[in-house]
Design a protein around this motif. Structure first.
Motif, PDB file in Angstrom:
ATOM      1  N   UNK A   1       0.672  -1.330  -0.045  1.00 46.19           N
ATOM      2  CA  UNK A   1      -0.150   0.006  -0.145  1.00 46.19           C
ATOM      3  C   UNK A   1       1.008   1.266   0.045  1.00 46.19           C
ATOM      4  N   UNK A   2       1.827   1.415   0.689  1.00 47.26           N
ATOM      5  CA  UNK A   2       2.932   2.278   0.771  1.00 47.26           C
ATOM      6  C   UNK A   2       3.518   2.485  -0.568  1.00 47.26           C
ATOM      7  N   UNK A   3       3.958   1.376  -1.213  1.00 45.79           N
ATOM      8  CA  UNK A   3       4.776   1.271  -2.551  1.00 45.79           C
ATOM      9  C   UNK A   3       3.844   1.926  -3.444  1.00 45.79           C
ATOM     10  N   UNK A   4       2.490   1.510  -3.710  1.00 45.22           N
ATOM     11  CA  UNK A   4       1.492   2.144  -4.777  1.00 45.22           C
ATOM     12  C   UNK A   4       1.342   3.543  -4.293  1.00 45.22           C
ATOM     13  N   UNK A   5       1.074   3.795  -3.411  1.00 40.42           N
ATOM     14  CA  UNK A   5       1.024   5.299  -2.954  1.00 40.42           C
ATOM     15  C   UNK A   5       2.234   6.265  -3.263  1.00 40.42           C
TER      16      UNK A   5
ATOM     17  N   UNK B   1       3.073   8.999   6.115  1.00 40.14           N
ATOM     18  CA  UNK B   1       1.813   9.496   5.923  1.00 40.14           C
ATOM     19  C   UNK B   1       1.592  10.294   7.203  1.00 40.14           C
ATOM     20  N   UNK B   2       2.454  10.420   8.302  1.00 42.61           N
ATOM     21  CA  UNK B   2       1.971  10.817   9.599  1.00 42.61           C
ATOM     22  C   UNK B   2       1.195  12.082   9.454  1.00 42.61           C
ATOM     23  N   UNK B   3       1.508  13.221   8.644  1.00 38.17           N
ATOM     24  CA  UNK B   3       1.146  14.609   8.807  1.00 38.17           C
ATOM     25  C   UNK B   3      -0.399  14.320   8.017  1.00 38.17           C
ATOM     26  N   UNK B   4      -0.349  13.495   6.883  1.00 39.87           N
ATOM     27  CA  UNK B   4      -1.843  13.316   6.555  1.00 39.87           C
ATOM     28  C   UNK B   4      -2.749  12.650   7.312  1.00 39.87           C
TER      29      UNK B   4
ATOM     30  N   UNK C   1     -16.061  11.585   4.197  1.00 35.87           N
ATOM     31  CA  UNK C   1     -15.026  12.322   3.494  1.00 35.87           C
ATOM     32  C   UNK C   1     -14.642  11.833   2.091  1.00 35.87           C
ATOM     33  N   UNK C   2     -15.046  10.714   1.840  1.00 36.92           N
ATOM     34  CA  UNK C   2     -14.617  10.126   0.332  1.00 36.92           C
ATOM     35  C   UNK C   2     -15.990  10.489  -0.139  1.00 36.92           C
TER      36      UNK C   2
ATOM     37  N   UNK D   1      -6.152   4.870  -3.430  1.00 36.06           N
ATOM     38  CA  UNK D   1      -5.241   4.286  -2.846  1.00 36.06           C
ATOM     39  C   UNK D   1      -4.640   5.060  -1.409  1.00 36.06           C
ATOM     40  N   UNK D   2      -4.946   6.394  -1.550  1.00 33.98           N
ATOM     41  CA  UNK D   2      -4.891   7.057  -0.378  1.00 33.98           C
ATOM     42  C   UNK D   2      -5.939   6.767   0.946  1.00 33.98           C
TER      43      UNK D   2
END
Length: 276
Positions: A45-49, A59-62, A118-119, A128-129
């Motif tokens: 999931x991180x790689x695709x993002x 993604x901590x800030x997000x 939110x979506x 993906x996000x």
């Protein structure tokens, strides 16, 4: 009062203890295994993002921005300015979590409800996000996942042990070791059962989720001082966060910040304070 607490107070009042050392957990004696949590989320999931959405997979800030959208259980309470080791303030819902006002599973449920809303409003850059946020929250606030991805730090435990066995010239104990950390109650209780041996050098353990108070709130330090009948001038807080140190100083507690895992410097400062 528990027998151990009574014994702790007797030690303080009856022996020539040099110092009462108040130890934080995270970044001092224990540390999260971020790679282990990432494995639970799913590395792909991180790689695709990163590769498809061209976004920083840290993604901590997000994630914190998303958590800010979740309404607090204790909406009328004052804001507790707890933070991360990097100095980022925690979202209010995480302060409630660490002080035991809301559980991890309850946050996961609220987050899923917010994600749907939110979506609908177009909050996420991509599907993906959205998936990454949802899976990160599910792992981050699951008590078993969190408890299984924290590990004892040998250098920290070794220094704790050294302080526990330090003696005065007359052979009496030099220090009392009290743990005081921000930790939600569910994952801490699981972690404690799995790692009891790592806690044996603490005379007392205070966890924010058990007392409903969180560092750096002044009330949290006053709770510890009052519970164990401590003189703040005799106490040293060891922490890795400046905001927590500032809170302790407001109560007259001496502080030592552990920076960049420099236990050699920490040991030297404890020696200068008379704890070793």
């Amino acid at each position: 009062m528990k027998f151990k607490t009574i014994l702790c107070c007797m030690l303080i009042n009856s022996f020539a203890l040099s110092k009462v050392i108040i130890w934080d957990f995270g970044g001092i004696t224990f540390n999260p295994n971020k790679w282990g949590v990432a494995m639970n989320i799913g590395i792909h999931h991180f790689i695709f993002y990163a590769m498809v959405d061209f976004q920083n997979p840290n993604i901590q800030k997000m994630l914190f921005e998303f958590l800010e959208e979740i309404k607090r259980e204790s909406g009328k309470d004052k804001y507790l300015s707890a933070g991360t080791a990097e100095g980022m303030p925690l979202p209010p819902i995480m302060c409630d979590w660490q002080s035991g006002k809301i559980s991890g599973p309850e946050i996961i449920k609220k987050a899923k409800e917010n994600i749907k809303e939110l979506e609908r409003l177009g909050y996420f850059r991509s599907n993906r996000e959205k998936i990454l946020v949802e899976k990160t929250i599910s792992a981050m606030f699951d008590p078993k996942t969190l408890a299984n991805n924290v590990y004892p730090v040998k250098q920290g435990i070794d220094l704790l042990k050294e302080c526990a066995f330090a003696k005065n010239p007359d052979g009496s104990r030099k220090n009392l070791n009290i743990a005081f950390s921000n930790w939600d109650p569910l994952s801490f209780d699981i972690f404690y059962k799995l790692n009891k041996d790592s806690f044996k050098y603490f005379d007392e353990i205070v966890v924010s989720g058990h007392i409903g108070l969180i560092k750096p709130d002044k009330d949290s330090y006053e709770y510890v001082l009052r519970k164990y009948n401590l003189n703040p001038k005799d106490c040293i807080l060891i922490d890795d966060q400046e905001v927590n140190a500032q809170g302790a100083k407001k109560c007259g507690i001496q502080t030592i910040l552990l920076k960049k895992w420099n236990y050699k410097d920490l040991r030297l400062k404890l020696k200068m304070q008379g704890a070793l």
